[in-house]
Design an enzyme around this catalytic site. Structure first.
Site, PDB file in Angstrom:
ATOM      1  N   THR A 155      96.717  72.889  42.890  1.00 26.96           N
ATOM      2  CA  THR A 155      96.482  73.998  43.810  1.00 26.96           C
ATOM      3  C   THR A 155      97.779  74.637  44.288  1.00 26.96           C
ATOM      4  O   THR A 155      97.822  75.838  44.580  1.00 26.96           O
ATOM      5  CB  THR A 155      95.655  73.511  45.020  1.00 26.96           C
ATOM      6  N   THR A 212      95.625  67.751  43.944  1.00 21.60           N
ATOM      7  CA  THR A 212      95.290  66.704  44.918  1.00 21.60           C
ATOM      8  C   THR A 212      94.053  65.898  44.553  1.00 21.60           C
ATOM      9  O   THR A 212      93.865  64.793  45.069  1.00 21.60           O
ATOM     10  CB  THR A 212      95.077  67.308  46.315  1.00 21.60           C
ATOM     11  N   ASP A 213      93.192  66.409  43.660  1.00 20.64           N
ATOM     12  CA  ASP A 213      91.946  65.702  43.356  1.00 20.64           C
ATOM     13  C   ASP A 213      92.186  64.277  42.875  1.00 20.64           C
ATOM     14  O   ASP A 213      91.450  63.360  43.234  1.00 20.64           O
ATOM     15  CB  ASP A 213      91.135  66.465  42.302  1.00 20.64           C
TER      16      ASP A 213
END
Length: 326
Positions: free
Chosen positions: A13, A90-91
């Site tokens: 992101t 970040t997932d």
């Protein structure tokens, strides 16, 4: 002399903006675009930019993690590099961070960082997170602490941290013991050490045929038996509570262990460790006696990464157990 930090851009992101046609965020910013928003960082460290990719977090496979590990390792070997920062989606940031923690052995800091808001959103947190990560990597007190994760001005260890919220800026937390430090006005302040050392696994390979299941009420052995029939290389089960499963799962767990497929037990609870406390049918004591490995307070995704690596250097259950004991 100005310290030099390598920054490895992998995507996530932090490198995304909203595409007006799709009305959704996609990778669209280069490392130069991002770094142009990180003001005054040249006062902290000289930067060595490395372009690894523009991958959304879910596109980062275990094999790509090992490629990244090699890139980071090579940078750490350079005498002029004092630390490495890795940008990441970040997932699954915690999985890559933990893989690096398990496989790297340098005293130099490695810091993994990401963003919760993309570059089109108000309050885009990418530049501030990246600045904090660079400060952490350049700080002398960050040496010897293993791989660190820095977002929202908090410093967490790769072993303890997990993503806890789908959108909050402070999503990355260490539920058991909290962050080990903070970044405050470019100064890194450490409060305590990690609760447990991460085992080192010396390998450049990974066994990707390892599967993760979550135990739920009334679950049977259907999926376990299928995995055994496919001769998978390992199974991790997020069990209930202290490491207990519904009785109908025992058939599948027994079949796995009898077929020399390692079964690792963690808890689906956010905090606490698994232990053979219960002796009833499906209790943790029975799973342990059947040959399952109880993996302390690791969560499922990290236990899977650890097993995937350990399988490349250990083949017996006893050897594998040594990597899961605190």
């Amino acid at each position: 002399m100005m310290k030099k930090v390598a920054v490895v851009f992998t995507g996530g992101t932090i490198s995304m903006k909203v595409d007006p046609r799709l009305k959704a965020a996609i990778p669209s910013m280069s490392s130069q675009d991002i770094m142009s928003m990180v003001t005054n960082i040249d006062q902290i460290a000289e930067l060595d930019i490395v372009e690894f990719g523009a991958l959304p977090g879910p596109h980062m496979t275990p094999e790509k993690m090992m490629e990244l590990k090699q890139v980071v390792e090579n940078k750490l070997k350079q005498e002029d590099i004092c630390g490495v920062v890795v940008t990441h989606g970040t997932d699954n940031l915690e999985e890559t961070a933990y893989l690096l923690d398990l496989t790297l052995s340098s005293e130099k800091p490695v810091v993994v960082v990401g963003a919760m808001r993309n570059g089109s959103e108000l309050g885009y947190d990418g530049p501030s997170n990246l600045a904090a990560a660079i400060c952490t990597a350049a700080h002398e007190n960050s040496r010897g602490k293993g791989v660190l994760v820095v977002l929202n001005n908090e410093v967490n260890t790769a072993r303890e941290v997990t993503k806890t919220h789908t959108m909050s800026l402070d999503t990355f937390k260490s539920p058991e013991f909290g962050p080990i430090g903070i970044v405050d006005q470019d100064e890194v302040i450490y409060y305590h050490k990690s609760s447990a050392p991460t085992p080192h696994i010396e390998t450049n390979q990974i066994e990707s045929d390892v599967h993760l299941l979550k135990a739920v009420s009334g679950m049977d052995s259907t999926i376990l038996n299928f995995l055994v029939s496919q001769n998978v290389k390992g199974i991790v089960i997020e069990a209930m509570g202290r490491g207990n499963v519904p009785p109908l799962m025992l058939e599948g767990i027994k079949a796995a262990t009898e077929n020399k497929i390692p079964v690792v037990i963690v808890s689906r609870c956010l905090q606490g460790r698994v232990l053979g406390s219960y002796g009833y049918l499906g209790g943790g004591a029975q799973l342990r006696d059947m040959g399952a490995i109880l993996a302390s307070n690791l969560n499922g995704q990290k236990a899977r990464i650890q097993l995937m690596l350990a399988l490349t250097v250990s083949k017996t259950t006893e050897e594998l157990k040594s990597y899961f004991v605190d």
